[in-house]
Design an enzyme around this catalytic site. Structure first.
Site, mmCIF file in Angstrom:
data_model
loop_
_atom_site.group_PDB
_atom_site.id
_atom_site.type_symbol
_atom_site.label_atom_id
_atom_site.label_comp_id
_atom_site.label_asym_id
_atom_site.label_seq_id
_atom_site.Cartn_x
_atom_site.Cartn_y
_atom_site.Cartn_z
ATOM 1 N N GLY A 197 0.713 -1.172 0.085
ATOM 2 C CA GLY A 197 0.077 -0.057 -0.102
ATOM 3 C C GLY A 197 0.738 1.274 -0.002
ATOM 4 N N GLY A 222 3.023 2.397 -2.336
ATOM 5 C CA GLY A 222 2.943 3.043 -3.689
ATOM 6 C C GLY A 222 1.608 3.807 -3.763
ATOM 7 C CG ASP A 223 -2.137 1.810 -3.567
ATOM 8 O OD1 ASP A 223 -1.839 1.824 -4.946
ATOM 9 O OD2 ASP A 223 -2.612 0.697 -3.223
ATOM 10 N NE ARG A 224 -1.542 6.713 2.632
ATOM 11 C CZ ARG A 224 -1.729 6.549 4.111
ATOM 12 N NH1 ARG A 224 -1.007 7.203 4.901
ATOM 13 N NH2 ARG A 224 -2.711 5.739 4.409
ATOM 14 C CB ALA A 242 -3.186 8.779 -2.720
#
Length: 284
Positions: free
Chosen positions: A70, A72-74, A77
């Site tokens: 997660g 990379g998503d953080r 975003a």
């Protein structure tokens, strides 16, 4: 690895040359996609930002061990939100790296699951302060000793560093409570702070002895201390003859105020006055 695949590079990336490979891949993607810039994340090393040509390496502020699922998503975003708000690409990538690093350091997906049932933070709360509260809670839950120290830390000098190093040695984490810009102005006058809040936070967080930084807007940090509930509240020895206004509060939960030796001749005011009188500068 994803950037390498998308760049259709013939060579295979190796651990010894991942930075060089990432730079080549980012440069290829900038031109292939006709993009203004491309960011390639490098795991715990941070991210590399390329506009084509010589890249900018944005390192992680600390080494974070934990579940990276997660992260990379953080990163994505955070960067997207900042770009939408009109931030520069370099600023967006730097803050995205910091957000992803904090995410991993705080437990990744597990910390999000724990936080999901909690109330939303107040709008006035700053991100560094939230990090400090979580750090204190984590150390306390593990049976460790939470130490806190406070001050303006405007023009950080050797006296400040000596105090913070000594304070950190008395416990398992050190949270620095720093006056906001408005708080410093009320205490020190309209000409202060000399260094803005964001820069003071960044310098303090860069010190190896500092685990987290929290900001308070009031003249004294009682409200913040009531949330942190440190076992030790550290102050410089120049307060030896004074009863600190926050002492009773700290003692109310079994905490202790501890004074540390003060280094003579070190002060922000003195440094500022000497700088103003240096040759080529007008005295104030």
């Amino acid at each position: 690895a994803e950037a390498h695949t998308l760049a259709h590079t013939d060579t295979s990336p190796t651990a010894d040359h991942d930075l060089h490979t990432a730079a080549q891949d980012a440069d290829r993607l900038v031109h292939a996609w006709h993009a203004a810039s491309v960011a390639v994340t490098l795991g715990g090393r941070g991210a590399l930002l390329s506009h084509g040509g010589t890249p900018l390496l944005v390192p992680s502020p600390v080494t974070a061990d934990g579940d990276a699922c997660g992260a990379g998503d953080r990163f994505a975003a955070t960067a997207a939100g900042l770009l939408a708000d009109g931030e520069l690409v370099e600023t967006a990538v730097r803050q995205a790296v910091h957000a992803a690093t904090r995410y991993v350091a705080e437990g990744g997906v597990r910390s999000d699951a724990v936080d999901a049932g909690r109330a939303e933070p107040r709008a006035a709360d700053r991100a560094p302060t939230g990090d400090a509260l979580r750090t204190a809670a984590r150390v306390r839950a593990a049976g460790g000793t939470v130490v806190a120290a406070g001050g303006c830390f405007d023009l950080l000098h050797a006296g400040h560093v000596a105090l913070l190093q000594a304070a950190r040695r008395t416990g398992d984490c050190l949270v620095v409570c720093v006056n906001s810009d408005a708080s410093v102005r009320r205490r020190k006058g309209s000409g202060r702070p000399l260094v803005p809040e964001a820069d003071r936070i960044r310098v303090l967080r860069a010190l190896e002895c500092v685990d987290a930084v929290a900001v308070f807007d009031e003249d004294t940090p009682e409200r913040l201390l009531a949330e942190l509930r440190p076992h030790i509240w550290a102050k410089g020895g120049d307060y030896a003859l004074a009863r600190l206004p926050e002492a009773a509060l700290v003692e109310s939960w079994g905490g202790q105020v501890v004074l540390f030796p003060y280094l003579d001749g070190r002060s922000t005011t003195g440094i500022a006055e000497r700088a103003a009188l240096t040759p080529g500068r007008a005295a104030r």
